[in-house]
Design an enzyme around this catalytic site. Structure first.
Site, mmCIF file in Angstrom:
data_model
loop_
_atom_site.group_PDB
_atom_site.id
_atom_site.type_symbol
_atom_site.label_atom_id
_atom_site.label_comp_id
_atom_site.label_asym_id
_atom_site.label_seq_id
_atom_site.Cartn_x
_atom_site.Cartn_y
_atom_site.Cartn_z
ATOM 1 N N LYS A 77 0.615 -0.981 0.009
ATOM 2 C CA LYS A 77 0.373 -0.156 -0.189
ATOM 3 C C LYS A 77 0.672 1.392 0.298
ATOM 4 O O LYS A 77 2.110 1.527 0.523
ATOM 5 C CB LYS A 77 -0.778 0.229 1.266
ATOM 6 N N GLY A 177 -26.296 2.972 0.582
ATOM 7 C CA GLY A 177 -25.244 3.327 -0.152
ATOM 8 C C GLY A 177 -25.080 3.068 -1.842
ATOM 9 O O GLY A 177 -25.094 2.035 -2.468
ATOM 10 N N GLY A 179 -24.113 3.453 -4.692
ATOM 11 C CA GLY A 179 -23.001 4.407 -4.875
ATOM 12 C C GLY A 179 -22.350 2.798 -6.501
ATOM 13 O O GLY A 179 -23.468 1.703 -6.663
ATOM 14 N N VAL A 181 -20.646 0.395 -5.744
ATOM 15 C CA VAL A 181 -20.608 -1.561 -5.483
ATOM 16 C C VAL A 181 -22.639 -1.779 -5.596
ATOM 17 O O VAL A 181 -23.362 -2.704 -5.473
ATOM 18 C CB VAL A 181 -20.385 -1.567 -3.703
ATOM 19 N N GLY A 182 -23.086 -0.690 -4.245
ATOM 20 C CA GLY A 182 -24.161 -0.823 -4.108
ATOM 21 C C GLY A 182 -25.714 -1.184 -5.171
ATOM 22 O O GLY A 182 -26.116 -2.099 -5.488
#
Ligand code: NAD
Length: 368
Positions: A77, A177, A179, A181-182
């Site tokens: 990361k 949510g 967005g 993903v949702g």
């Protein structure tokens, strides 16, 4: 010995690099946690308050997520100190400076994360020839456009049917949510016969016991509206989504939305975690005691990173969908089987599975 070594354990981290470039004023950190499974892959996060410690924890999370996902990549990361809303030309300069600073760290493949996007990854690749999560024009697979993480969540729910008495066909779903993903999770689940009865976003919630028109709601939301203004349902307070009668509840927004203080309100029988760490560990324990099946985030929402790994191998969109389907199906089945047979939380079973995979990969490496 410096402070950084106090965190070393049997898995890593292999490298913690603090970067400062006086000419661009770049301040960044790169952590390569573990590369036993292959070159590390993980996002580049940009935020004003990122720290070495945050980067180290996120890199470990990627080691476990990538191992659990079954992709040939270790975990890494990086973080860049800065406000992601800075002027675009300065942001490009910083990202390009960052790319050059990490050029020699060949066992880290950067991808997009909070504060960076596919365009930023195109700049990184332009500088050093190495990045994942690219725009379609330069060979990327646009994962949010195709909704691959929502697709993976759907596959996870399909597997869950073998471990409880809920059937997708006719099941009521609620999505927190609406967005990237949702909304795609709702779309793929509806294609399999489920009925979306409620959806929320940061501004409110809409509810219709007879079912919301998913395609119409997506078009309405994509036009810049809040789901709460959708004419096909009744408007509710944003957090009323928690009280909705449904079989499947999908958190796809913020961390820690399910806690010991509100978990009693949830009526669902399956919680399919699209968001990262949407429930506290105590809340997950309480759900397990009530017989609610929790599909843990780093198995259920691994579609994005699996897609990035396929892209990295020059794979196509259809190969990415196939890989997500196969891997999430197999991993979710393994995790829920262990959880049931060994009476563990699915999250504990998933962690154990991921750690074992990393250890096995490490056993093939040179042993000094
Ligand atoms: P997004 O920004 O596209 O969508 C988030 C949605 O949540 C928005 O509609 C926003 O209005 C809504 N929201 C914000 N706060 C809310 C609240 N308190 N209550 C209800 N709704 C709220 O983000 P996304 O890419 O869909 O990511 C959602 C979550 O999934 C994040 O936790 C992210 O880390 C995780 N995730 C995303 C991916 C991916 O491929 N995009 C992969 C793995 C995990």
């Amino acid at each position: 010995m410096t402070d950084g070594f106090q965190y070393c354990d049997e898995l890593g981290p292999e490298k913690i690099i603090e970067i400062y470039d006086p000419s661009s004023q770049l301040k960044a950190v790169l952590v390569v946690d573990n590369v036993a499974l292959g070159p590390s892959i993980g996002g580049v996060r940009m935020a004003p308050d990122v720290t070495v410690e945050e980067c180290r924890r996120l890199a470990r999370a990627m080691t476990l997520k990538n191992a659990a996902a079954g992709i040939p990549h270790g975990g890494g990361k990086s973080v860049i100190v800065g406000d992601p809303a800075m002027p675009a030309d300065y942001k490009e300069k910083l990202i390009r400076s960052f790319a050059n600073s990490i050029e020699q760290i060949k066992d880290y493949i950067p991808g997009p994360d909070m504060g960076t996007d596919e365009v930023a990854m195109a700049w990184v690749r332009d500088e050093i020839g190495r990045a994942a999560g690219l725009p379609r024009e330069v060979g990327g697979i646009p994962l949010d456009e195709i909704g691959i993480t929502g697709f993976g969540v759907t596959v996870a729910v399909e597997v869950a049917q073998d471990f409880c008495d809920i059937r997708l066909d006719g099941a009521r779903i609620a999505v927190q949510g609406f967005g990237s993903v949702g909304k795609h999770a709702a779309r793929f689940l509806a294609e399999r016969g489920a009925r979306l009865v409620a959806a929320s976003d940061s501004r409110g919630c809409c509810w219709n016991e007879d079912g919301l028109d998913v395609q119409a709601l997506i078009a309405f939301k994509d036009a810049g509206n809040s789901v709460a203004e959708f004419a096909g349902g009744a408007a509710l307070d944003r957090d009323a989504l928690l009280d909705v009668e449904c079989e499947i509840w999908i958190p796809a927004a913020r961390p820690d939305v399910l806690t010991v203080d509100n978990i009693d309100r949830l009526k669902a029988r399956i919680v399919a975690q699209g968001a990262n760490i949407p429930a506290t560990l105590e809340a997950e324990r309480m759900l397990a005691e009530r017989g609610v099946l929790v599909l843990p985030d780093f198995i259920a929402n691994a579609g994005g990173v699996i897609c990035a790994a396929v892209e990295w191998m020059n794979g196509t969109e259809s190969q990415a969908l196939l890989a997500v389907e196969e891997k999430i199906r197999a991993n979710m089945h393994e995790v829920l089987t262990i959880a049931r047979d060994d009476r563990k939380l699915p999250r504990e079973a998933a962690l154990e599975m991921a750690q074992n995979r990393v250890r096995q990969a490490m056993s093939f490496r040179r042993n000094y």
